[in-house]
Design a protein around this motif. Structure first.
Motif, PDB file in Angstrom:
ATOM      1  N   ASN A 128     -17.432  -5.287  25.819  1.00  0.00           N
ATOM      2  CA  ASN A 128     -16.552  -4.360  25.116  1.00  0.00           C
ATOM      3  C   ASN A 128     -16.348  -4.821  23.669  1.00  0.00           C
ATOM      4  O   ASN A 128     -16.511  -4.051  22.715  1.00  0.00           O
ATOM      5  CB  ASN A 128     -15.221  -4.313  25.880  1.00  0.00           C
ATOM      6  CG  ASN A 128     -14.181  -3.396  25.284  1.00  0.00           C
ATOM      7  OD1 ASN A 128     -13.877  -3.484  24.104  1.00  0.00           O
ATOM      8  ND2 ASN A 128     -13.572  -2.549  26.107  1.00  0.00           N
ATOM      9  N   THR A 156     -12.631  -2.903  29.384  1.00  0.00           N
ATOM     10  CA  THR A 156     -13.362  -2.169  30.417  1.00  0.00           C
ATOM     11  C   THR A 156     -14.339  -1.209  29.754  1.00  0.00           C
ATOM     12  O   THR A 156     -14.334  -1.032  28.534  1.00  0.00           O
ATOM     13  CB  THR A 156     -12.428  -1.329  31.305  1.00  0.00           C
ATOM     14  OG1 THR A 156     -11.958  -0.190  30.558  1.00  0.00           O
ATOM     15  CG2 THR A 156     -11.252  -2.143  31.814  1.00  0.00           C
ATOM     16  N   CYS A 158     -15.318   2.869  30.549  1.00  0.00           N
ATOM     17  CA  CYS A 158     -14.920   4.020  31.363  1.00  0.00           C
ATOM     18  C   CYS A 158     -15.908   5.156  31.131  1.00  0.00           C
ATOM     19  O   CYS A 158     -15.781   5.918  30.162  1.00  0.00           O
ATOM     20  CB  CYS A 158     -13.504   4.462  31.010  1.00  0.00           C
ATOM     21  SG  CYS A 158     -12.247   3.183  31.244  1.00  0.00           S
ATOM     22  N   LYS A 197     -11.233   8.904  35.251  1.00  0.00           N
ATOM     23  CA  LYS A 197     -12.391   8.009  35.260  1.00  0.00           C
ATOM     24  C   LYS A 197     -12.391   7.201  36.564  1.00  0.00           C
ATOM     25  O   LYS A 197     -11.355   6.696  37.010  1.00  0.00           O
ATOM     26  CB  LYS A 197     -12.363   7.066  34.046  1.00  0.00           C
ATOM     27  CG  LYS A 197     -12.548   7.777  32.702  1.00  0.00           C
ATOM     28  CD  LYS A 197     -13.938   8.367  32.563  1.00  0.00           C
ATOM     29  CE  LYS A 197     -14.121   9.058  31.219  1.00  0.00           C
ATOM     30  NZ  LYS A 197     -15.503   9.580  31.045  1.00  0.00           N
ATOM     31  N   ILE A 200     -13.780   2.090  37.755  1.00  0.00           N
ATOM     32  CA  ILE A 200     -13.518   1.281  36.569  1.00  0.00           C
ATOM     33  C   ILE A 200     -13.167  -0.137  37.009  1.00  0.00           C
ATOM     34  O   ILE A 200     -12.068  -0.402  37.511  1.00  0.00           O
ATOM     35  CB  ILE A 200     -12.387   1.883  35.715  1.00  0.00           C
ATOM     36  CG1 ILE A 200     -12.659   3.374  35.457  1.00  0.00           C
ATOM     37  CG2 ILE A 200     -12.248   1.103  34.411  1.00  0.00           C
ATOM     38  CD1 ILE A 200     -14.016   3.677  34.854  1.00  0.00           C
ATOM     39  N   GLY A 203      -9.844  -2.237  35.855  1.00  0.00           N
ATOM     40  CA  GLY A 203      -9.146  -1.181  35.144  1.00  0.00           C
ATOM     41  C   GLY A 203      -7.638  -1.331  35.136  1.00  0.00           C
ATOM     42  O   GLY A 203      -6.962  -0.723  34.300  1.00  0.00           O
ATOM     43  N   GLU A 204      -7.091  -2.114  36.057  1.00  0.00           N
ATOM     44  CA  GLU A 204      -5.648  -2.342  36.083  1.00  0.00           C
ATOM     45  C   GLU A 204      -5.391  -3.707  36.717  1.00  0.00           C
ATOM     46  O   GLU A 204      -5.914  -4.013  37.800  1.00  0.00           O
ATOM     47  CB  GLU A 204      -4.935  -1.239  36.869  1.00  0.00           C
ATOM     48  CG  GLU A 204      -3.415  -1.398  36.944  1.00  0.00           C
ATOM     49  CD  GLU A 204      -2.762  -1.429  35.573  1.00  0.00           C
ATOM     50  OE1 GLU A 204      -1.936  -2.334  35.342  1.00  0.00           O
ATOM     51  OE2 GLU A 204      -3.067  -0.557  34.733  1.00  0.00           O
ATOM     52  N   HIS A 213      -9.502  -0.118  27.040  1.00  0.00           N
ATOM     53  CA  HIS A 213     -10.462   0.765  27.689  1.00  0.00           C
ATOM     54  C   HIS A 213     -11.358   1.403  26.627  1.00  0.00           C
ATOM     55  O   HIS A 213     -10.865   1.943  25.628  1.00  0.00           O
ATOM     56  CB  HIS A 213      -9.753   1.880  28.468  1.00  0.00           C
ATOM     57  CG  HIS A 213      -8.809   1.400  29.518  1.00  0.00           C
ATOM     58  ND1 HIS A 213      -9.228   0.739  30.656  1.00  0.00           N
ATOM     59  CD2 HIS A 213      -7.446   1.478  29.608  1.00  0.00           C
ATOM     60  CE1 HIS A 213      -8.180   0.443  31.405  1.00  0.00           C
ATOM     61  NE2 HIS A 213      -7.090   0.870  30.793  1.00  0.00           N
ATOM     62  N   VAL A 215     -13.634   4.533  26.381  1.00  0.00           N
ATOM     63  CA  VAL A 215     -13.688   5.751  27.184  1.00  0.00           C
ATOM     64  C   VAL A 215     -14.627   6.770  26.543  1.00  0.00           C
ATOM     65  O   VAL A 215     -14.502   7.083  25.351  1.00  0.00           O
ATOM     66  CB  VAL A 215     -12.277   6.374  27.315  1.00  0.00           C
ATOM     67  CG1 VAL A 215     -12.313   7.599  28.221  1.00  0.00           C
ATOM     68  CG2 VAL A 215     -11.274   5.344  27.844  1.00  0.00           C
ATOM     69  N   LYS A 240      -4.258   0.122  27.097  1.00  0.00           N
ATOM     70  CA  LYS A 240      -3.247   0.343  28.139  1.00  0.00           C
ATOM     71  C   LYS A 240      -1.846   0.377  27.514  1.00  0.00           C
ATOM     72  O   LYS A 240      -1.014   1.212  27.867  1.00  0.00           O
ATOM     73  CB  LYS A 240      -3.332  -0.772  29.182  1.00  0.00           C
ATOM     74  CG  LYS A 240      -2.201  -0.790  30.207  1.00  0.00           C
ATOM     75  CD  LYS A 240      -2.326  -1.998  31.136  1.00  0.00           C
ATOM     76  CE  LYS A 240      -1.123  -2.136  32.060  1.00  0.00           C
ATOM     77  NZ  LYS A 240      -1.244  -3.331  32.937  1.00  0.00           N
ATOM     78  N   VAL A 256      -1.949   6.093  30.361  1.00  0.00           N
ATOM     79  CA  VAL A 256      -3.058   5.723  31.255  1.00  0.00           C
ATOM     80  C   VAL A 256      -2.424   5.234  32.547  1.00  0.00           C
ATOM     81  O   VAL A 256      -1.636   4.284  32.532  1.00  0.00           O
ATOM     82  CB  VAL A 256      -3.939   4.609  30.649  1.00  0.00           C
ATOM     83  CG1 VAL A 256      -5.101   4.290  31.584  1.00  0.00           C
ATOM     84  CG2 VAL A 256      -4.442   4.996  29.269  1.00  0.00           C
ATOM     85  N   LEU A 275      -8.654   5.878  37.288  1.00  0.00           N
ATOM     86  CA  LEU A 275      -7.643   5.961  36.247  1.00  0.00           C
ATOM     87  C   LEU A 275      -7.451   7.409  35.799  1.00  0.00           C
ATOM     88  O   LEU A 275      -8.425   8.143  35.633  1.00  0.00           O
ATOM     89  CB  LEU A 275      -8.040   5.107  35.038  1.00  0.00           C
ATOM     90  CG  LEU A 275      -8.199   3.605  35.261  1.00  0.00           C
ATOM     91  CD1 LEU A 275      -8.654   2.924  33.973  1.00  0.00           C
ATOM     92  CD2 LEU A 275      -6.884   2.988  35.751  1.00  0.00           C
TER      93      LEU A 275
END
Length: 610
Positions: A128, A156, A158, A197, A200, A203-204, A213, A215, A240, A256, A275
């Motif tokens: 990323n 991440t 997405c 999405k 992921i 993602g959390e 993220h 995206v 986030k 999100v 997500l």
């Protein structure tokens, strides 16, 4: 059994990585600094990752209604990894990096993948941040990428959506300008995103104070409609938690929301999420819609995202490789210590004779040698690709261009080949253990479950095969394929001078010629539907030919290092080479006929016939 001797041989005796120190970017480094990095990674992986691999498999992430809970061991491992500096290992000194060759970074990360791929390290976060360093604005780099490299934030990608899967042309996530002043936000043109999405990874969680993220979403046309296909797909940074231009949290959540955790066959220690963007659970300034900042130009999102996707594909290949090696080492240790049965022949008929260890049985040796050939060969392939990355970034203009094209051709193989054949190695590791292999008393069943994801992860086999035969071998009028063929032929010419390798060299030359002919035959009619109907068998044959080349080149290095063949490691590498040429390379004769004939058996079968 340690990974280190194999890694050291491939890095120093085969790839000559130490010579990179002569380049300006790596001038401060030597084998001593490379070894120090590998020592640190090996230690952290041994102390913080390996002891907890089973724990994170059995204690899956869960959502308590407020946050996702992960075992403390995962927090400790991730902190140790971030503190090691490996997230920014290959980055410039100016931004806190170590300016290490990517080959050394990839080698260091191999220890973590082998110790516990489920805990994970920083593949997506680094990818990323690397994408943002390539395509982001200076402020986006400073605010988002640098905080990811430091380990303060994670990242991440997405892409997929529940209704679209891997078909990115069908994404429905929308991005609309956030008010009249959307173009004046210093963090980039500001949009509001709505959509869902799926799949992921990471993602959390609460492992870092923020999650960045990246995206993919479509910007509607002037009529407010989403353009069909990939046109209009753009890339957005969607944090986030909202941040200011100094990289500090504003205290406000972005819109999100976690819609659910996916419960998986393997990689259970890593959260995998659905997500919802912009559902209104966390409205920003009283308005639904997740705030996102445009990366690059509108409509060029896929171009930017491929930077991360290709990096992730090689990372997936390395993960598959190391899971295969973990299973190989476990089954080798088991075979050396498990007594069962007696030798074949008259002596074996004496029931009062002591049992022999199962490693003394020919079929167990076959299964172990297959694992060695698959997994150590795959490791060599992944490191070769990593070495091409270094050449692309620090070589001469000509060498860099060649490395770029070779990487284009090899990336589908680097992702798919280990995902298939190191998974087969894990299956063989279970078989070596017999009934015990199916129990949780031994780790090999978990290695198989973890590895099964990798044939799907970052593009399925079918997608990689279509990319290879439909695009990569054709691009630049086939120049990438020609460059690869030239390197294979160079190895053939050197190996044919060695009595122990001459027959293998001739077999590889014939295989290369067969693959080249199959490529032309597949496209003889110019009809993509006909050419690509058997893309997976083509990719399997192509991959096996590449792997035969890798093993032949490794065998040459082994003989150059130990011409008298006095070292057991040399005998092992030569045996793995021999196994691959005797047992594996002949398989291409079964795969290629359907490619050459553009066999329509599968493509033309009507649905009702199933």
């Amino acid at each position: 059994m340690s990974l280190r001797p194999t890694l050291d041989f491939l890095l120093y005796q085969w790839l000559g990585v130490e010579s990179l120190s002569s380049r300006e970017r790596f001038a401060d480094h030597s084998r001593d600094t490379f070894d120090a990095v590998l020592n640190t990674c090996e230690r952290i992986a041994r102390d913080k990752y390996a002891p907890f691999n089973r724990l994170v498999d059995t204690q899956e992430p869960h959502f308590d209604g407020d946050k996702v809970i992960l075992p403390q061991a995962t927090h400790d491992a991730q902190k140790a990894y971030a503190d090691s500096g490996m997230l920014s290992a290959a980055q410039d000194y100016a931004i806190g990096g170590m300016q290490l060759p990517y080959t050394v970074e990839a080698s260091g990360n191999a220890f973590f993948a082998m110790a516990s791929v489920s805990i994970g390290s920083g593949m997506l976060t680094t990818g990323n941040a690397n994408l943002l360093m390539q395509h982001g604005t200076e402020l986006q780099k400073r605010v988002f990428a640098l905080n990811e490299f430091s380990g303060r934030w994670s990242g991440t990608m997405c892409l997929s959506e529940p209704q679209a899967g891997s078909s990115l042309s069908d994404v429905m996530t929308r991005a609309v300008p956030d008010g009249d002043g959307f173009e004046t936000d210093p963090l980039g043109p500001r949009y509001r995103l709505t959509g869902n999405k799926m799949w992921i990874s990471a993602g959390e969680h609460e492992l870092t104070e923020n999650i960045v993220h990246l995206v993919l979403a479509k910007i509607p046309d002037d009529n407010g409609k989403l353009v069909p296909g990939t046109r209009g797909i753009s890339l957005f940074i969607v944090p986030k938690k909202l941040v200011d231009v100094n990289g500090q949290l504003t205290g406000e959540r972005n819109d999100v929301a976690l819609a659910g955790l996916n419960h998986k066959c393997g990689w259970r220690g890593t959260t995998n999420t659905l997500l919802n963007f912009g559902e209104g659970k966390f409205p920003v300034n009283g308005q639904a819609g997740a705030v996102g900042y445009l990366v690059g130009q509108p409509g060029k999102g896929l171009h930017c995202m491929f930077h991360m996707m290709n990096e992730a594909r090689i990372g997936v290949g390395m993960a598959a490789t190391m899971l295969g090696l973990a299973g190989y080492h476990a089954s080798l240790d088991y075979a050396k210590n498990r007594p069962q049965g007696r030798a074949v022949g008259p002596a074996g008929k004496d029931a009062s004779a002591p049992q022999i260890r199962i490693i003394e049985h020919a079929d167990v040796k076959r299964m172990l040698l297959a694992q060695k050939a698959y997994c150590e060969g795959a490791l060599a392939l992944e490191l070769y690709c990593a070495r091409l990355v270094d050449e692309q970034h620090t070589g001469t203009l000509e060498a860099a261009d060649e490395a770029r094209l070779l990487l284009e051709v090899l990336t589908p193989i680097a992702k798919s080949w280990p995902s298939e054949w190191c998974l087969e190695a894990n299956s063989l590791a279970i078989q070596v253990h017999g009934g015990y292999g199916y129990t949780r008393d031994f780790p090999v069943e978990q290695y198989w479950r973890d590895n099964r994801l990798n044939m799907i992860h970052e593009g399925t086999h079918g997608i990689q095969a279509t990319d290879l035969l439909g695009r990569k071998v054709l691009m630049d009028n086939g120049r990438g394929l020609q460059l690869l063929a030239a390197r294979i032929n160079d190895t053939v010419q050197r190996a044919i001078q060695q009595a122990a390798l001459a027959a293998h060299a001739n077999a590889l030359a014939a295989a290369l010629q067969r693959v080249g002919a199959a490529t032309k035959a597949a496209w003889a009619t110019g009809n993509p539907a006909e050419a690509l109907a058997n893309a997976v068998p083509y990719m399997q044959a192509f991959g096996h030919t590449v792997m035969a080349w890798i093993w032949l080149d490794v065998a040459l290095a082994a003989l150059n290092h130990d011409a008298a063949q006095t070292q057991p490691t040399t005998l092992g590498r030569l045996a793995a080479t021999r196994y691959f040429f005797h047992y594996e390379l002949p398989k291409i004769a079964g795969w290629l006929p359907v490619v050459e004939n553009r066999d329509p058996t599968c493509a033309d079968l009507p649905e009702a016939a199933f």
